[in-house]
Design an enzyme around this catalytic site. Sequence first.
Site, mmCIF file in Angstrom:
data_model
loop_
_atom_site.group_PDB
_atom_site.id
_atom_site.type_symbol
_atom_site.label_atom_id
_atom_site.label_comp_id
_atom_site.label_asym_id
_atom_site.label_seq_id
_atom_site.Cartn_x
_atom_site.Cartn_y
_atom_site.Cartn_z
ATOM 1 N N GLU A 60 5.826 -1.597 -5.175
ATOM 2 C CA GLU A 60 5.651 -2.266 -6.473
ATOM 3 C C GLU A 60 6.848 -2.090 -7.396
ATOM 4 O O GLU A 60 7.304 -3.039 -8.025
ATOM 5 C CB GLU A 60 4.383 -1.772 -7.181
ATOM 6 N N HIS A 129 -9.274 1.970 -8.524
ATOM 7 C CA HIS A 129 -9.243 0.516 -8.392
ATOM 8 C C HIS A 129 -10.024 -0.201 -9.481
ATOM 9 O O HIS A 129 -10.220 -1.400 -9.405
ATOM 10 C CB HIS A 129 -9.816 0.084 -7.034
#
Lengths: 328, 374
Positions: A60, A129
């Site tokens: 990322e 998450h």
Amino acid sequence: MAELMYREALNQALAEEMERDANVFLIGEEVGRYQGAFKVSQGLLDRFGSARVIDAPISELGFAGLGVGAAMVGLRPVVEMMTWNFAILAMDQIVNNAAKLRHMSGGQLRCPIVFRGPGGAGGRLSSQHSQALESNYAHFPGLKVIAPATPADAKGLLKSAIRDDNPIIMIEGERLYALKGEVPEGEHIIPIGKADVKREGKDVSIITWSRMYYFCEEAAKQLEAEGISVEILDLRTLRPLDEEAILATVRKTNRAVIVEEGWPLAGVGASVVDIIQSKAFDELDAPVLRVTGLDVNMSYAANLENAIQPDAPKIIAAVKKVLYREGA
Amino acid sequence: MASKYSKDLLLTMYRKMYLMRRFEERAGQQYGLGKIAGFCHLYIGQEAVAAGVEAAIRPDDYMLSGYRDHAQPLARGSDAGMVMAELFGRTGGYSKGKGGSMHIFDIENHFYGGYGIVGAQIGLAAGMAFASRYRNEDRVTVCYFGDAAANQGIFHETLNMAAKWKLPVLYICENNRYGMGTAIARVAAVPEIHKRGDAYGIRHEAADGMDVLKMYESVKDAVEYIRAGNGPVLMEANTYRFRGHSMADPATYRTKQEVEDERKNDPIPRLKDYAIKQGLAKEEEFDAIEAEVKEQVDAAVKFADESPEPSLDELWKDTIVEEGEEDVRPRERVLGVKVTRWPKYPSGQELKVTWDLEPREQAEKADKAAGLKR
């Protein structure tokens, strides 16, 4: 008008903008041959080729930086984060570089980049998450932050974001991707920075954004049956906040509840309260209340997961409290 | 014996190195006087790297750096007065005094900035190189970073992508042996940074960063290789900073002897000696260059000192680009000259993207090898 899913509306916006401007490219994990982890990029690889729809490694920070560099020299990258939880790894490039390039270069550089992906809780995924992280990005000058609730807004805001010359953070609702709604075809643009009155009412204003809008609708319907008329303002853009629209709805109903999925401390809703109390204090008939996620980490257990998030009963209770009604 | 280098090349490189040296010495002095604040990371000792690189690349190649970023733009041709004014935090600076020492940007000369977070520019460079490929330009992006940056995650994440996608970028690790006060050998499992290129299958090499001619040769070869479409090169320029990490650092972590020994390698007198011995230039010619540069740097300090502080309404500019807003061209704004070298990129309609990042046949072959069916 066509009925499209939220993910299809985003896909349409991407395809139209890539068609219109060859400087636009999409990079992210699984956006190409896998057709998108949430299928937002379905069909784009075949249509635009591997230089414009790029399967990134799971890096990322690295591919966020690559996107920022490309934007510095005039390309218009759309960087898909598989979820905003993973984008935490890319914070340095987003915040220290993208947000500050214009300033540090004294106006020489611009950074026309969109970082987009799903945010929010749900689906029994536990703490790492399930986070609503919009306040993290709304904190930084130099970024614009958008969070659409409906498929039509998703399309219109993404098109604006891709054309904008500033770095944009687009937080999509992970639980909204399959939601359907009417979406205008072709050139449908929603301006960044404009909130939307999604429901007209006169007794109380609920101010919200993204998935929470649907809980607010549910609450408003139930309250209507009890004779309480609710106005819902969907902020759509969290930076800059549409102060005018916030003040207008409060002046109309004189009462406000802010509904936000994220944690209470330093949340976006806290800034909305600040705007109201400092600029419309005399208009208020009751203190402004916030309904937020609980100040804890998200649990896997189904009952705990539900208890942590805002829902219609919590919103109804808050509305009754600002109306000084029973049960509050 | 005739030298393989022209007199012009040697004198140009000398002038640049001498300018960097004098400029940095004066910057150090101005820091002492309180005219410059914050950190002020001087480049003294490392000049051969920037001068060698600049002589070997094209002026339109892109460049980025870290926080030790005053000297490289000077080598590119940036205005010394405007760099000094930036260090002073004055409106005559390249960023109107908003960026300061660690964030020099001179887009006209394709210098895309210094960055204060260790290694952050490594990712940006890959993106700029990506854009060159995307537009089918043969530009190379040169990215400077220090030895310590090679231990950051962004280094590894980016080299992986740059190698896989054959991005035209020259990574120059200026190994001055210390990340702030920590000797690189104390914290790096493999202190020869360039060897890390093996992990990503890219060409890598060590270069002598104290010898401008050797530096020039190494970079010339590397850039040719990159421009031919072979992908990135990781070059480790072994160099030494004669001063502390920044002006705030007394550098007590190394011995006086070590610094004295390294000063014997000073690249500036080395080049002068070489040119004189080769009969390419006379002592007087160097004297003349030195006198001119001294004057140039004096004028730069004077310019910075006389430049006003930015007005408070500048606070509200240069954060968000408003619709239709033009980019600021610093020399035009400060010196009133017409800037014509501003980068112009093809619009979306003009641009044809022909690059195939992952050819379909290749992808299918990889699938087949993995036993997958599509």
